[in-house]
Write an enzyme that holds these catalytic residues in place. Sequence first.
Site, mmCIF file in Angstrom:
data_model
loop_
_atom_site.group_PDB
_atom_site.id
_atom_site.type_symbol
_atom_site.label_atom_id
_atom_site.label_comp_id
_atom_site.label_asym_id
_atom_site.label_seq_id
_atom_site.Cartn_x
_atom_site.Cartn_y
_atom_site.Cartn_z
ATOM 1 N N ASP A 299 0.829 -1.209 0.000
ATOM 2 C CA ASP A 299 0.000 0.000 0.000
ATOM 3 C C ASP A 299 0.867 1.264 0.000
ATOM 4 O O ASP A 299 2.071 1.228 0.280
ATOM 5 C CB ASP A 299 -0.878 0.024 1.261
ATOM 6 C CG ASP A 299 -2.011 -0.991 1.193
ATOM 7 O OD1 ASP A 299 -2.011 -1.825 0.277
ATOM 8 O OD2 ASP A 299 -2.882 -0.936 2.078
ATOM 9 N N HIS B 169 -5.636 9.260 0.396
ATOM 10 C CA HIS B 169 -5.477 8.452 1.611
ATOM 11 C C HIS B 169 -6.298 9.002 2.777
ATOM 12 O O HIS B 169 -5.853 9.059 3.917
ATOM 13 C CB HIS B 169 -3.997 8.351 2.008
ATOM 14 C CG HIS B 169 -3.696 7.096 2.784
ATOM 15 N ND1 HIS B 169 -3.878 6.998 4.147
ATOM 16 C CD2 HIS B 169 -3.253 5.885 2.392
ATOM 17 C CE1 HIS B 169 -3.535 5.777 4.555
ATOM 18 N NE2 HIS B 169 -3.158 5.088 3.500
ATOM 19 N N HIS C 179 3.834 -2.198 3.010
ATOM 20 C CA HIS C 179 3.810 -0.844 2.446
ATOM 21 C C HIS C 179 5.078 -0.611 1.647
ATOM 22 O O HIS C 179 6.183 -0.874 2.147
ATOM 23 C CB HIS C 179 3.649 0.191 3.566
ATOM 24 C CG HIS C 179 2.356 0.020 4.312
ATOM 25 N ND1 HIS C 179 2.205 -0.922 5.302
ATOM 26 C CD2 HIS C 179 1.150 0.612 4.143
ATOM 27 C CE1 HIS C 179 0.949 -0.881 5.739
ATOM 28 N NE2 HIS C 179 0.294 0.041 5.056
ATOM 29 N N HIS D 69 -5.718 2.869 -3.916
ATOM 30 C CA HIS D 69 -5.752 3.073 -2.463
ATOM 31 C C HIS D 69 -6.279 4.479 -2.189
ATOM 32 O O HIS D 69 -5.843 5.129 -1.261
ATOM 33 C CB HIS D 69 -4.337 2.880 -1.903
ATOM 34 C CG HIS D 69 -4.273 2.665 -0.420
ATOM 35 N ND1 HIS D 69 -5.150 1.860 0.273
ATOM 36 C CD2 HIS D 69 -3.409 3.143 0.524
ATOM 37 C CE1 HIS D 69 -4.822 1.857 1.555
ATOM 38 N NE2 HIS D 69 -3.776 2.638 1.735
HETATM 39 NI NI NI Z 1 -2.570 3.094 3.407
#
Ligand code: NI
Length: 369
Positions: free
Chosen positions: A88, A143, A231, A139
């Site tokens: 992510d 955010h 991530h 995503h």
């Molecule tokens: Ni995130």
Amino acid sequence: MNRFFSLMLTLLLLLSCAGCVGQAAAVPAPGDEAVPHPVDAETPQQPELSTDPAAPEQRPEPEEPAEPEELYVRVIDPAGPMVALTFDDGPNGVTSGKILDILEENHALATFFEVGRNVVAYPEPVKRMAEMGCEVASHSNAHRDLSKLKKSALLKDLDTADQAFLDAGVDAPTLVRPPYGAVNSTVKSSTGRAVITWTVDTLDWQSRDAQTVIDYVQGLGDLDGEIILMHSIYESTAEAVKVLVPWLQEQGYQLVTVTELMAYYYGELPQPDHFYGYTYFTTHGRTDTPAALPTPEPEETGEVQPDGAAPEADAAAESLPESVPPEEPAAPVQEPAPPASGEPAPVKAEAPKLPETAAAVPNPAVFCP
Ligand code: NI
């Protein structure tokens, strides 16, 4: 005497003319073969190419034939163990590339849930992901906690992200992972996208320590069918991936994209307006009937296909393994009933706590989960 002097003069003239002729003989006349000058002979000369094919010594050296590239054909065994690595919050100008290098070296694929505004800043890694066969997913654009947005703002955010992907030269994603895993009924089932979370959280954003992430994953036991959350914006994560990718493969796991995992392990393709979260993954196991992956639409050539089918007809069905029955409608996902109050409430169970040190994060607007 005069005759004697005239004779001598004539003789002298003749002798000097003979010298002239001797010197002139050293100068090549047009068309004569050139005699290389001693200085010129030491000067490197470009080899002249002869137009006469029968002059082998003048032919250019043939180039060494290039080593044939090793052809790698990726084959997924639907019955074999498989894991989906997911990343992510990228793309990142440095660490995304490092993770892609590791995946490429190991013939592995992963899914990247990218933030739209980061895609604007770093479009190149996103293009590379798509070219490698990795899955590029959304995503959101900024955010934000999507469960706190009105539907119009939610859709605008996702649409803005989609445009960033299109501008980067890749398709608009159909798969969305909500930031923080935060969802409400609108996020779950009213965006026109498939919404998916994860099954294993490495907490790499919290530890920022490669060995901690490695130890955690290696200590989990059976990972078949798991979707592992990491991530792509941390050096420590890239270091962990360098160990975990070959380790997972040594354990026998095929590293697949989320859509491949859904199709081959869970037996269905992610459907728009469906949510694949904790409840889904804890109530579904490995399927006996893998779903067929969608095949890219062939370019319209106007030519009739060899089997007589129209170019786009039954493309997905044709790619089914013989043992798999024709595609069946996806099993309906058990969705909790929306709250009666009208305004949907966030599902807190899916939303891990935010890090308390958000301000210290290098990319403060984009921290995760
Ligand atoms: Ni995130």
